[in-house]
Write a protein that holds these residues in place. Structure first.
Motif, PDB file in Angstrom:
ATOM      1  N   ALA A   1       0.830  -1.197   0.000  1.00  0.00           N
ATOM      2  CA  ALA A   1       0.000   0.000   0.000  1.00  0.00           C
ATOM      3  C   ALA A   1       0.863   1.245   0.000  1.00  0.00           C
ATOM      4  O   ALA A   1       1.898   1.304   0.679  1.00  0.00           O
ATOM      5  N   SER A   2       0.444   2.226  -0.745  1.00  0.00           N
ATOM      6  CA  SER A   2       1.117   3.524  -0.708  1.00  0.00           C
ATOM      7  C   SER A   2       0.316   4.437   0.211  1.00  0.00           C
ATOM      8  O   SER A   2      -0.846   4.208   0.484  1.00  0.00           O
ATOM      9  N   GLY A   3       0.954   5.450   0.700  1.00  0.00           N
ATOM     10  CA  GLY A   3       0.256   6.376   1.565  1.00  0.00           C
ATOM     11  C   GLY A   3       0.551   6.125   3.025  1.00  0.00           C
ATOM     12  O   GLY A   3       0.662   4.981   3.466  1.00  0.00           O
ATOM     13  N   ARG A   4       0.696   7.190   3.787  1.00  0.00           N
ATOM     14  CA  ARG A   4       1.061   7.048   5.188  1.00  0.00           C
ATOM     15  C   ARG A   4      -0.090   6.603   6.071  1.00  0.00           C
ATOM     16  O   ARG A   4       0.108   6.319   7.244  1.00  0.00           O
ATOM     17  N   SER A   5      -1.309   6.564   5.516  1.00  0.00           N
ATOM     18  CA  SER A   5      -2.468   6.252   6.344  1.00  0.00           C
ATOM     19  C   SER A   5      -2.858   4.783   6.326  1.00  0.00           C
ATOM     20  O   SER A   5      -3.899   4.415   6.842  1.00  0.00           O
ATOM     21  N   PHE A   6      -2.001   3.937   5.742  1.00  0.00           N
ATOM     22  CA  PHE A   6      -2.322   2.518   5.633  1.00  0.00           C
ATOM     23  C   PHE A   6      -2.714   1.930   6.978  1.00  0.00           C
ATOM     24  O   PHE A   6      -3.648   1.150   7.087  1.00  0.00           O
ATOM     25  N   TYR A   7      -1.998   2.282   8.025  1.00  0.00           N
ATOM     26  CA  TYR A   7      -2.197   1.650   9.322  1.00  0.00           C
ATOM     27  C   TYR A   7      -3.589   1.911   9.890  1.00  0.00           C
ATOM     28  O   TYR A   7      -4.030   1.221  10.805  1.00  0.00           O
ATOM     29  N   ARG A   8      -4.309   2.896   9.368  1.00  0.00           N
ATOM     30  CA  ARG A   8      -5.618   3.260   9.897  1.00  0.00           C
ATOM     31  C   ARG A   8      -6.724   2.300   9.459  1.00  0.00           C
ATOM     32  O   ARG A   8      -7.822   2.329  10.029  1.00  0.00           O
ATOM     33  N   TYR A   9      -6.466   1.525   8.435  1.00  0.00           N
ATOM     34  CA  TYR A   9      -7.550   0.811   7.775  1.00  0.00           C
ATOM     35  C   TYR A   9      -7.470  -0.701   7.946  1.00  0.00           C
ATOM     36  O   TYR A   9      -6.400  -1.303   7.810  1.00  0.00           O
ATOM     37  N   ALA A  10      -8.640  -1.284   8.200  1.00  0.00           N
ATOM     38  CA  ALA A  10      -8.737  -2.733   8.070  1.00  0.00           C
ATOM     39  C   ALA A  10      -8.510  -3.096   6.609  1.00  0.00           C
ATOM     40  O   ALA A  10      -8.785  -2.299   5.706  1.00  0.00           O
ATOM     41  N   MET A  11      -7.989  -4.286   6.386  1.00  0.00           N
ATOM     42  CA  MET A  11      -7.685  -4.740   5.033  1.00  0.00           C
ATOM     43  C   MET A  11      -8.374  -6.072   4.759  1.00  0.00           C
ATOM     44  O   MET A  11      -8.529  -6.891   5.681  1.00  0.00           O
ATOM     45  N   GLY A  12      -8.764  -6.257   3.535  1.00  0.00           N
ATOM     46  CA  GLY A  12      -9.426  -7.501   3.169  1.00  0.00           C
ATOM     47  C   GLY A  12      -8.864  -8.095   1.893  1.00  0.00           C
ATOM     48  O   GLY A  12      -8.236  -7.398   1.098  1.00  0.00           O
ATOM     49  N   TRP A  13      -9.066  -9.386   1.761  1.00  0.00           N
ATOM     50  CA  TRP A  13      -8.781 -10.094   0.515  1.00  0.00           C
ATOM     51  C   TRP A  13     -10.097 -10.648  -0.022  1.00  0.00           C
ATOM     52  O   TRP A  13     -10.894 -11.226   0.739  1.00  0.00           O
ATOM     53  N   PHE A  14     -10.307 -10.452  -1.295  1.00  0.00           N
ATOM     54  CA  PHE A  14     -11.467 -10.980  -1.992  1.00  0.00           C
ATOM     55  C   PHE A  14     -10.980 -11.753  -3.209  1.00  0.00           C
ATOM     56  O   PHE A  14      -9.828 -11.606  -3.620  1.00  0.00           O
ATOM     57  N   ARG A  15     -11.858 -12.542  -3.796  1.00  0.00           N
ATOM     58  CA  ARG A  15     -11.487 -13.246  -5.009  1.00  0.00           C
ATOM     59  C   ARG A  15     -12.693 -13.346  -5.937  1.00  0.00           C
ATOM     60  O   ARG A  15     -13.835 -13.293  -5.501  1.00  0.00           O
ATOM     61  N   GLN A  16     -12.381 -13.486  -7.214  1.00  0.00           N
ATOM     62  CA  GLN A  16     -13.439 -13.616  -8.210  1.00  0.00           C
ATOM     63  C   GLN A  16     -13.007 -14.623  -9.258  1.00  0.00           C
ATOM     64  O   GLN A  16     -11.988 -14.433  -9.930  1.00  0.00           O
ATOM     65  N   ALA A  17     -13.787 -15.675  -9.358  1.00  0.00           N
ATOM     66  CA  ALA A  17     -13.556 -16.700 -10.376  1.00  0.00           C
ATOM     67  C   ALA A  17     -14.391 -16.366 -11.606  1.00  0.00           C
ATOM     68  O   ALA A  17     -15.396 -15.658 -11.504  1.00  0.00           O
ATOM     69  N   PRO A  18     -13.996 -16.873 -12.777  1.00  0.00           N
ATOM     70  CA  PRO A  18     -14.762 -16.593 -13.996  1.00  0.00           C
ATOM     71  C   PRO A  18     -16.225 -16.991 -13.847  1.00  0.00           C
ATOM     72  O   PRO A  18     -16.546 -18.094 -13.408  1.00  0.00           O
ATOM     73  N   GLY A  19     -17.111 -16.069 -14.198  1.00  0.00           N
ATOM     74  CA  GLY A  19     -18.535 -16.343 -14.155  1.00  0.00           C
ATOM     75  C   GLY A  19     -19.150 -16.300 -12.770  1.00  0.00           C
ATOM     76  O   GLY A  19     -20.337 -16.606 -12.609  1.00  0.00           O
TER      77      GLY A  19
END
Length: 127
Positions: free
Chosen positions: A24-42
Protein backbone atom coordinates in the motif's frame (compact mmCIF):
# COMPACT_ATOMS: atom_id res chain seq x y z
CA UNK A 1 -5.99 7.96 -0.62
CA UNK A 2 -4.55 4.47 -0.53
CA UNK A 3 -3.14 2.72 -3.60
CA UNK A 4 -2.78 -1.04 -3.51
CA UNK A 5 -0.63 -3.41 -5.57
CA UNK A 6 -0.94 -7.18 -5.23
CA UNK A 7 1.75 -9.70 -6.06
CA UNK A 8 2.58 -13.35 -5.49
CA UNK A 9 -0.03 -15.05 -7.63
CA UNK A 10 0.80 -17.87 -9.99
CA UNK A 11 0.21 -21.47 -10.97
CA UNK A 12 0.45 -24.15 -8.29
CA UNK A 13 -0.59 -27.77 -7.96
CA UNK A 14 -3.36 -28.82 -5.64
CA UNK A 15 -2.03 -29.12 -2.11
CA UNK A 16 0.58 -26.46 -2.68
CA UNK A 17 1.05 -23.04 -1.13
CA UNK A 18 1.30 -19.44 -2.21
CA UNK A 19 1.75 -16.20 -0.34
CA UNK A 20 0.10 -13.10 -1.72
CA UNK A 21 1.34 -9.65 -0.81
CA UNK A 22 -0.42 -6.33 -1.08
CA UNK A 23 1.74 -3.23 -0.90
CA UNK A 24 0.00 0.00 0.00
CA UNK A 25 1.12 3.52 -0.71
CA UNK A 26 0.26 6.38 1.57
CA UNK A 27 1.06 7.05 5.19
CA UNK A 28 -2.47 6.25 6.34
CA UNK A 29 -2.32 2.52 5.63
CA UNK A 30 -2.20 1.65 9.32
CA UNK A 31 -5.62 3.26 9.90
CA UNK A 32 -7.55 0.81 7.77
CA UNK A 33 -8.74 -2.73 8.07
CA UNK A 34 -7.68 -4.74 5.03
CA UNK A 35 -9.43 -7.50 3.17
CA UNK A 36 -8.78 -10.09 0.52
CA UNK A 37 -11.47 -10.98 -1.99
CA UNK A 38 -11.49 -13.25 -5.01
CA UNK A 39 -13.44 -13.62 -8.21
CA UNK A 40 -13.56 -16.70 -10.38
CA UNK A 41 -14.76 -16.59 -14.00
CA UNK A 42 -18.54 -16.34 -14.15
CA UNK A 43 -18.86 -15.88 -10.40
CA UNK A 44 -19.39 -12.94 -8.12
CA UNK A 45 -16.60 -11.44 -6.09
CA UNK A 46 -16.44 -13.15 -2.72
CA UNK A 47 -14.90 -12.39 0.64
CA UNK A 48 -11.82 -14.41 1.59
CA UNK A 49 -10.25 -12.85 4.68
CA UNK A 50 -9.93 -9.58 6.57
CA UNK A 51 -7.74 -8.11 9.29
CA UNK A 52 -8.38 -5.14 11.53
CA UNK A 53 -6.27 -1.99 11.41
CA UNK A 54 -4.32 -3.13 14.46
CA UNK A 55 -4.00 -6.72 13.35
CA UNK A 56 -5.79 -7.87 16.46
CA UNK A 57 -8.87 -9.24 14.72
CA UNK A 58 -9.20 -11.47 11.70
CA UNK A 59 -12.06 -13.12 9.86
CA UNK A 60 -12.20 -15.79 7.19
CA UNK A 61 -14.66 -17.26 4.77
CA UNK A 62 -15.69 -20.76 5.81
CA UNK A 63 -14.21 -22.15 2.62
CA UNK A 64 -10.67 -21.08 3.57
CA UNK A 65 -10.65 -21.41 7.37
CA UNK A 66 -7.75 -23.48 8.56
CA UNK A 67 -5.95 -23.15 5.21
CA UNK A 68 -5.43 -19.41 4.70
CA UNK A 69 -3.93 -16.86 7.06
CA UNK A 70 -4.05 -13.08 6.75
CA UNK A 71 -1.46 -10.86 8.39
CA UNK A 72 -0.15 -7.33 8.10
CA UNK A 73 3.03 -5.40 8.71
CA UNK A 74 2.13 -1.77 9.24
CA UNK A 75 5.78 -0.75 9.25
CA UNK A 76 6.06 -2.09 5.69
CA UNK A 77 2.59 -0.98 4.57
CA UNK A 78 1.90 -4.53 3.49
CA UNK A 79 -0.80 -7.12 4.04
CA UNK A 80 -0.28 -10.79 3.30
CA UNK A 81 -2.39 -13.81 2.53
CA UNK A 82 -0.71 -17.14 3.18
CA UNK A 83 -2.57 -19.85 1.28
CA UNK A 84 -1.90 -23.48 2.12
CA UNK A 85 -3.48 -26.75 0.99
CA UNK A 86 -4.72 -25.06 -2.15
CA UNK A 87 -7.58 -26.60 -4.07
CA UNK A 88 -8.66 -26.16 -7.71
CA UNK A 89 -11.72 -24.29 -6.45
CA UNK A 90 -9.40 -21.61 -5.05
CA UNK A 91 -8.59 -20.59 -8.62
CA UNK A 92 -9.54 -16.93 -9.05
CA UNK A 93 -8.25 -13.41 -9.33
CA UNK A 94 -7.40 -12.25 -5.83
CA UNK A 95 -7.86 -8.63 -4.83
CA UNK A 96 -6.80 -6.79 -1.74
CA UNK A 97 -8.89 -3.91 -0.50
CA UNK A 98 -8.81 -1.23 2.17
CA UNK A 99 -11.78 -0.51 4.39
CA UNK A 100 -13.37 2.86 3.74
CA UNK A 101 -13.67 3.69 7.46
CA UNK A 102 -10.48 4.36 9.42
CA UNK A 103 -10.00 2.73 12.81
CA UNK A 104 -13.14 0.64 12.44
CA UNK A 105 -13.50 -1.50 15.57
CA UNK A 106 -14.33 -4.65 13.65
CA UNK A 107 -13.63 -6.35 10.36
CA UNK A 108 -16.32 -6.58 7.71
CA UNK A 109 -17.01 -9.03 4.92
CA UNK A 110 -19.06 -6.88 2.57
CA UNK A 111 -17.09 -5.60 -0.40
CA UNK A 112 -19.27 -2.46 -0.27
CA UNK A 113 -17.40 -1.37 2.86
CA UNK A 114 -14.07 -1.32 1.05
CA UNK A 115 -13.23 1.84 -0.84
CA UNK A 116 -9.77 1.09 -2.25
CA UNK A 117 -8.89 -1.87 -4.44
CA UNK A 118 -5.82 -3.31 -6.09
CA UNK A 119 -5.70 -4.54 -9.66
CA UNK A 120 -5.76 -8.21 -8.69
CA UNK A 121 -3.39 -11.15 -9.05
CA UNK A 122 -4.25 -14.44 -10.70
CA UNK A 123 -4.07 -17.66 -8.70
CA UNK A 124 -4.48 -20.89 -10.62
CA UNK A 125 -4.54 -24.27 -8.86
CA UNK A 126 -4.20 -27.31 -11.05
CA UNK A 127 -5.60 -30.71 -10.08
Amino acid sequence: QVQLVESGGGLVQAGGSLRLSCAASGRSFYRYAMGWFRQAPGKEREFVAAISWSGGSTDYADSVKGRFAISRDNAKNTVYLQMNSLKPEDTAVYYCAADGSPFRGMVVQSFREYNYWGQGTQVTVSS
